[in-house]
Design an enzyme around this catalytic site. Structure first.
Site, short mmCIF file in Angstrom:
data_model
loop_
_atom_site.label_atom_id
_atom_site.label_comp_id
_atom_site.label_asym_id
_atom_site.label_seq_id
_atom_site.Cartn_x
_atom_site.Cartn_y
_atom_site.Cartn_z
N LYS A 1 -5.29 -7.81 -4.12
CA LYS A 1 -5.43 -8.88 -3.14
C LYS A 1 -6.71 -9.68 -3.41
CE LYS A 1 -3.65 -10.61 0.53
NZ LYS A 1 -2.25 -10.81 0.83
N LYS B 1 10.41 -6.95 -11.77
CA LYS B 1 10.74 -6.10 -10.62
C LYS B 1 11.59 -6.85 -9.60
CE LYS B 1 8.53 -3.17 -7.17
NZ LYS B 1 7.31 -2.84 -6.46
N LYS C 1 11.79 -8.15 -2.56
CA LYS C 1 12.23 -9.08 -1.52
C LYS C 1 11.45 -10.39 -1.54
CE LYS C 1 13.07 -9.76 3.27
NZ LYS C 1 12.04 -10.22 4.20
#
Ligand code: TRP
Length: 352
Positions: free
Chosen positions: A116, A203, A206
């Site tokens: 992050k 990968k 969602k």
């Protein structure tokens, strides 16, 4: 039972519908473990879902849908305890207590936090305070999930391994400071596949909008698979082997995703036939896609059927959650009380 019974725990964040990446990366392993007679705890990590939000998200609905899909896939509430993380609020108390002995420097080495930070440094977008206290503390909360049920085995994907190792460190530190209180867990590789996305990304995820979902109906399946980019000239395969592990990595990206799925879902000869077609340079994209779509829909059909048949109404879902929360609460209370006692604040008088 000759083999020692293990206490297994794993969680998954409530991202909405379960997709094929979740199924082959996690749920399939959960199903196998539950059949081996271990004590299995599987939960939906709805607290963890909150670490990055900036506005209300209906995680309740997403959690319920994921639970129902879990059960439709064959997770059995008689063999496993299936619950919602926030129905075990003493996890939050343990999180607080363990936070007291966890150094910030240790947390700053966590991969979720570091990733992050790197992303933020790249675009300097600090909007919505994405670096929350909760995000930095992600590994402590995860350690609390694990330690509260005294899990000794935590099956996770590679991306979560470090978090489990941090849980081991926290437990060891606790025990050495306050006496043997917590069970030291170990991470086991889920021995799972990381499915590529339908867009050819490494990968299926969602947030990348490249998933095939377990509840997709046949029309959606066909549409998604037909939409997969296959315009690149395939070129020679460069191997004589038929083994999927040799063949699939050599295929142009999104084609690799289709072959991977075909290998998982279709009979071996169907898969091999399409490897042959590739080698011979035949035109095969159209049939590859319709064949794969058929197998995907066949796989989805019983899951969709069970999803729709099983206690759909709100009340029975709540009852399910309540019953499962009841099963996991006693051990969790025992742990958190032992931790309070070990640290010196004594038992909770209200709860007792
Ligand atoms: N962090 C995990 C993930 O993103 C989910 C999770 C939360 C978890 N708590 C856990 C996994 C405890 C295993 C054990 O997938």
């Amino acid at each position: 039972m000759s083999q020692k019974q293990e206490i297994i725990l794993s969680g998954i964040r409530p991202t909405g519908r379960l997709h094929y990446g979740n199924y082959f990366g996690a749920v399939k392993a959960f199903l196998e473990l539950q059949e081996k007679g271990h004590r299995c705890y599987y939960f939906i990590a709805d607290y963890h879902a909150l670490t990055t939000i900036t506005e209300r998200v209906d995680f309740y609905r997403q959690t319920i849908d994921m639970l129902r899909t879990y059960v439709a896939c064959g997770l059995d509430p008689v063999k496993s305890v299936i619950y919602r993380q926030s129905d075990l609020p003493c996890t939050a108390e343990l999180n607080l207590l363990l936070g007291m002995i966890t150094n910030i420097g240790f947390l700053e080495r966590g991969t979720t936090y570091k990733d992050k930070m790197t992303k933020l440094a790249a675009n300097e977008n600090m909007e919505g305070n994405p670096l929350s206290f909760g995000l930095l503390g992600y590994p402590v909360l995860m350690a609390s999930d694990i330690l509260i049920v005294r899990a000794n085995t935590v099956p996770v994907g590679d991306d979560q391994r470090q978090h489990v190792e941090m849980a081991m460190d926290i437990a060891q530190k606790f025990n050495s400071r306050f006496g043997e209180t917590l069970t030291i867990p170990k991470a086991v590789s889920r021995n799972a596949l990381r499915l590529p996305g339908l867009d050819g990304a490494a990968k299926m995820g969602k947030s990348d909008n490249n998933t095939l979902d377990l509840l997709d109906d046949p029309a959606t399946v066909l549409k998604k698979i037909k939409g997969v980019q296959t315009t690149t000239d395939p070129g020679p395969l460069g191997t004589d082997s038929d083994e999927p592990e040799d063949v699939i990595p050599l295929l142009p990206h999104s084609l690799g995703a289709l072959y991977r799925l075909l290998h998982l879902l279709a009979p071996k000869d169907v898969y091999l036939d399409f490897v042959g077609k590739y080698r011979r340079g035949e035109k095969f994209y159209g049939t590859l896609k319709t064949t794969l779509a058929e197998h995907v829909s066949k796989f989805n059909a019983p899951i969709i059927e069970r999803f729709n048949a099983a206690g759909n109404d709100e009340e029975s879902v709540k009852e399910f959650l309540r019953e499962n929360a009841k099963k996991v609460t006693p051990v969790a209370l025992e742990t958190v009380e032992a931790v309070r006692q070990a640290m010196g604040i004594g038992h909770s008088l209200y709860r007792a």
